[in-house]
Every structure is written in C-alpha cells, then in structure tokens.
Design a protein around this motif. Structure first.
Motif, mmCIF file in Angstrom:
data_model
loop_
_atom_site.group_PDB
_atom_site.id
_atom_site.type_symbol
_atom_site.label_atom_id
_atom_site.label_comp_id
_atom_site.label_asym_id
_atom_site.label_seq_id
_atom_site.Cartn_x
_atom_site.Cartn_y
_atom_site.Cartn_z
ATOM 1 N N CYS A 118 21.604 45.382 11.882
ATOM 2 C CA CYS A 118 22.365 44.151 12.139
ATOM 3 C C CYS A 118 21.427 43.121 12.773
ATOM 4 O O CYS A 118 20.740 43.428 13.744
ATOM 5 C CB CYS A 118 23.529 44.438 13.085
ATOM 6 S SG CYS A 118 24.340 42.947 13.697
ATOM 7 N N CYS A 128 25.898 41.117 21.680
ATOM 8 C CA CYS A 128 25.997 42.298 20.806
ATOM 9 C C CYS A 128 26.536 43.461 21.637
ATOM 10 O O CYS A 128 25.879 43.908 22.577
ATOM 11 C CB CYS A 128 24.633 42.647 20.214
ATOM 12 S SG CYS A 128 24.612 44.235 19.380
ATOM 13 N N ASN A 129 27.715 43.919 21.266
ATOM 14 C CA ASN A 129 28.348 45.023 22.016
ATOM 15 C C ASN A 129 27.585 46.343 21.917
ATOM 16 O O ASN A 129 27.671 47.179 22.816
ATOM 17 C CB ASN A 129 29.765 45.256 21.495
ATOM 18 C CG ASN A 129 30.728 44.175 21.958
ATOM 19 O OD1 ASN A 129 30.584 43.647 23.053
ATOM 20 N ND2 ASN A 129 31.696 43.840 21.113
ATOM 21 N N CYS A 137 30.670 40.569 19.864
ATOM 22 C CA CYS A 137 30.029 40.884 18.580
ATOM 23 C C CYS A 137 29.773 39.588 17.825
ATOM 24 O O CYS A 137 30.711 38.939 17.360
ATOM 25 C CB CYS A 137 30.923 41.805 17.760
ATOM 26 S SG CYS A 137 30.306 42.055 16.086
ATOM 27 N N GLN A 155 34.982 45.730 18.065
ATOM 28 C CA GLN A 155 33.775 45.719 18.898
ATOM 29 C C GLN A 155 32.485 45.657 18.071
ATOM 30 O O GLN A 155 31.483 45.138 18.547
ATOM 31 C CB GLN A 155 33.731 46.990 19.764
ATOM 32 C CG GLN A 155 34.941 47.177 20.656
ATOM 33 C CD GLN A 155 35.065 46.061 21.676
ATOM 34 O OE1 GLN A 155 34.082 45.647 22.273
ATOM 35 N NE2 GLN A 155 36.269 45.557 21.864
ATOM 36 N N CYS A 156 32.514 46.190 16.865
ATOM 37 C CA CYS A 156 31.270 46.287 16.071
ATOM 38 C C CYS A 156 31.586 46.561 14.602
ATOM 39 O O CYS A 156 32.476 47.360 14.288
ATOM 40 C CB CYS A 156 30.395 47.407 16.630
ATOM 41 S SG CYS A 156 28.819 47.629 15.774
ATOM 42 N N ILE A 157 30.812 45.912 13.719
ATOM 43 C CA ILE A 157 30.999 46.109 12.270
ATOM 44 C C ILE A 157 29.663 46.428 11.576
ATOM 45 O O ILE A 157 29.526 46.244 10.374
ATOM 46 C CB ILE A 157 31.662 44.874 11.617
ATOM 47 C CG1 ILE A 157 30.798 43.614 11.821
ATOM 48 C CG2 ILE A 157 33.070 44.670 12.161
ATOM 49 C CD1 ILE A 157 31.293 42.408 11.019
ATOM 50 N N ALA A 158 28.695 46.903 12.367
ATOM 51 C CA ALA A 158 27.350 47.149 11.812
ATOM 52 C C ALA A 158 27.337 48.382 10.926
ATOM 53 O O ALA A 158 28.010 49.370 11.202
ATOM 54 C CB ALA A 158 26.353 47.331 12.952
HETATM 55 FE FE1 SF4 Z 1 26.139 44.081 17.677
HETATM 56 FE FE2 SF4 Z 1 27.571 45.629 16.096
HETATM 57 FE FE3 SF4 Z 1 28.266 43.134 16.374
HETATM 58 FE FE4 SF4 Z 1 25.990 43.718 15.103
HETATM 59 S S1 SF4 Z 1 28.037 44.215 14.403
HETATM 60 S S2 SF4 Z 1 26.337 42.109 16.641
HETATM 61 S S3 SF4 Z 1 25.356 45.567 16.173
HETATM 62 S S4 SF4 Z 1 28.248 44.675 17.986
#
Ligand code: SF4
Length: 341
Positions: A118, A128-129, A137, A155-158
């Motif tokens: 990411c 970035c969580n 995020c 919280q995150c989509i990586a």
């Molecule tokens: Fe961070 Fe995950 Fe969001 Fe990318 S997708 S900015 S790795 S929290």
C-alpha cells in the motif's frame, strides 16, 4: 536507519537461547525488512541473522508430501517445484513474482511475512492504521486502485502482496513454527493470516519470538494447474488480480478443485463459497459463473478498484476453462466438457 544489534541463529534448537523481545526481528533474505527499516516503518533494536541457520535451506520430499525449509530461496523453490507436476502452480506463482535478483535472496519464510505494498503504508507523512494504529486509513478515500475487495475493514483495505502464499494456499500448505519457548506448532496456511478488522497491525497468528521453520505441502495429484497473474507490467509488479487453480475432472464431473485468489484480499484469499459450489458437480460455464458470483457477493470496492470484481470474474472463468480444455485433450476425456452454453 536506527542503530540495532545483531544475534546469529546457528540451529533451530538455539531459538530458546536468543534474547528476544517485541523489538527483535528475524532477518532472512532482507528483501522487505531492510526496505522497511530504511523507511523507518520497522525500527527493530535487535536483529536475528538467519543466514547461518543450519538445515533450513533444504527441501525434503517424502511419500506424504514436501517439507520446504524456511531459508529455501524463492529461486530454489521455483526450480524444485518446476520438476514436480503436483507443484506446478507454485512454480508458476514464484516465477511471476519480483525479479531474478530478488528471488535469489528472498526466502520461503520471509515471503510469507512480507508486508503490504500500500502506497500510504510506505509514506510516513500520511495516516496509516497498519503502520501507526489509530491514525486513520489514507487509502479509503485516496488512491485505492491496488487495494482489496475481500476481507477489508474500516481500518484497512491493503492487499497481501505474496504470489507464493496464494499458490501455497491452493495447495493446502501448513506452516511449522518454533516458539520462543522452544515448542513446535503447525498452522494451516488458511488459518495463518488475519484480516485487518480492528487491528490491521496484526497480520498473522504468530506470537512474539515465533520463528517459521518450514512449510509443508501435502502430496496429491491435483490435476492440471495454473497460476494466472494480471499486473500493470510484464515483470516486477504485484498482482492486481491473480488466480491459482488446480482442477481434476472425472469425465464431466469435478473430481477435485483447489483455488486461491491474489491481489484482491487483505490476505491470500481462499474462496470457500466458490469451492463449495464447484466440488463434485458437473463442470459447465454456468456452474463456474454461479461459483464466482457467489464469492463476489461479498466483495466491496472503494472507487479506484471498482474494476477488480469484473476482472477477477473474467480471469477465473478463463483459467478454469483453459484447465478443463487441457484435460479434455488428455486421453480419457474425449467428450465435450463445457460446450453446453
Ligand atoms: Fe494503511 Fe491499510 Fe490504509 Fe494502506 S489500506 S493506508 S496499509 S491502513
């Protein structure tokens, strides 16, 4: 880069003697960890150098399966798997990843633990969580063309970046671990990774000090196999969408099918719903469509990656039809397998 001390591991039995804490990292090929240290995303105070780890660079073939040492390089594993028809999908996946130079350094254990690509994870000026829990995020409302459609959270989509892990998941592999207390445990790869949920910084079920010692792949014929990877460049690019598949037909019925998807999940994606629909049923285009549509019912897109469900659907259909076509050309499969549309 911050200063750090270095310990060396000579053998698996020495894990208990190491001085391990939350700020210690194992260093294998270093193809991801060293970059993360340069960016100050990882700031270990101590590294355990695994380069002199005796016996960890071996591949053992038995009647029941294959045991791949954690320090076997991606090149060595690709070359070995190339000669084993039942591991063809693994070889294809490995050879589609990174570059020759990187594959010569990268290891089996390290590949499983590589971190997301990411853009915002590597940009320390952006929230970035996963890098800094609780900051937000940036990808949710930013550039998310390469991001996941399965297993996401607020919280995150990586995406998980490994091609190797996708193939290993299709092959029903498991990961062997030595704990900091010296105990052994085996974890099915399908249980190894964690979707982000509320804790995107936790990416797998390993505990502090756990060391991956090997990967085990059970033996099996598994039929014809294919790893198909769609990416922005012909080489040195991560998957936008990939499909690892193995198919064995008995006349027109699906005798066995193995599947895993890459580039679309926050973890290498095991398409349970699709597999339940396919297994044991008569092979047809309609069945394939029903299977992939059931899986895609859970997909969620975020704007720039809206193309991924359609792309995954087309890649899946193409891969499965080509596998069936290859079997049709083999003796014993003279009938029309899927010309029933
Ligand atoms: Fe961070 Fe995950 Fe969001 Fe990318 S997708 S900015 S790795 S929290």
């Amino acid at each position: 880069m911050n200063p750090f001390s270095v310990q060396t591991l000579g053998s698996e039995g020495d894990v208990e003697k190491l001085n391990l804490d939350a700020q210690t990292r194992y260093l294998a090929g270093g193809t991801n960890l060293v970059d993360l240290m340069k960016h100050q995303i990882e700031t270990p105070v101590s590294l355990v150098d695994l380069s002199e780890w005796e016996g960890a660079s071996e591949i053992e073939k038995t009647g029941n399966g294959y045991r791949i040492g954690a320090m076997v390089t991606n090149t060595e594993l690709a070359n070995f798997a190339w000669r084993e028809p039942s591991l063809s999908v693994l070889s294809q996946a490995l050879l589609s990843g990174a570059t020759v130079q990187l594959r010569n350094r990268a290891t089996t254990g390290g590949n499983l633990l590589q971190r997301t690509r990411c853009y915002y994870f590597y940009d320390t000026a952006k929230p970035c969580n996963k890098r800094e829990p609780g900051t937000g995020c940036s990808a949710l409302t930013g550039m998310n063309r390469i991001h996941a459609i399965f297993g996401t959270s607020e919280q995150c989509i990586a995406t998980h970046p490994s091609d190797m892990a996708v193939a290993l998941m299709a092959l029903n592999a498991s990961v062997s671990v030595k704990t900091a207390m010296g105990k052994n445990r085996d974890i099915a790869l399908r249980e190894f990774y964690c979707t982000p949920g509320e804790t995107p910084e936790r990416e797998n079920v390993l505990e502090q000090g756990d060391l991956i010692t090997s990967v085990y792949i059970p033996a099996g014929t598994r039929g014809t196999q294919h790893y198909y990877k769609v990416r922005d460049r012909a080489s040195y690019a991560f998957a936008l969408v990939s499909v690892a598949a193995a198919l064995e037909l008995n006349e027109e019925t699906i005798h066995s099918v193995s599947l895993s998807f890459g580039g679309v999940g926050t973890i290498p994606w095991y398409p349970k719903k699709a597999l339940e629909i396919l297994q044991g049923n008569k092979f047809s285009v309609q069945l394939l469509e029903k299977a992939i549509d059931a899986e895609l019912a859970d997909a969620k897109t975020f704007g720039s990656n809206d193309f991924k469900p359609g792309l995954l659907r087309r890649v899946f259909l193409s891969v499965m039809l080509s596998l069936a076509q290859r079997q049709k050309k083999q003796p014993g499969h003279e009938g029309a397998l899927y010309e029933n549309r």
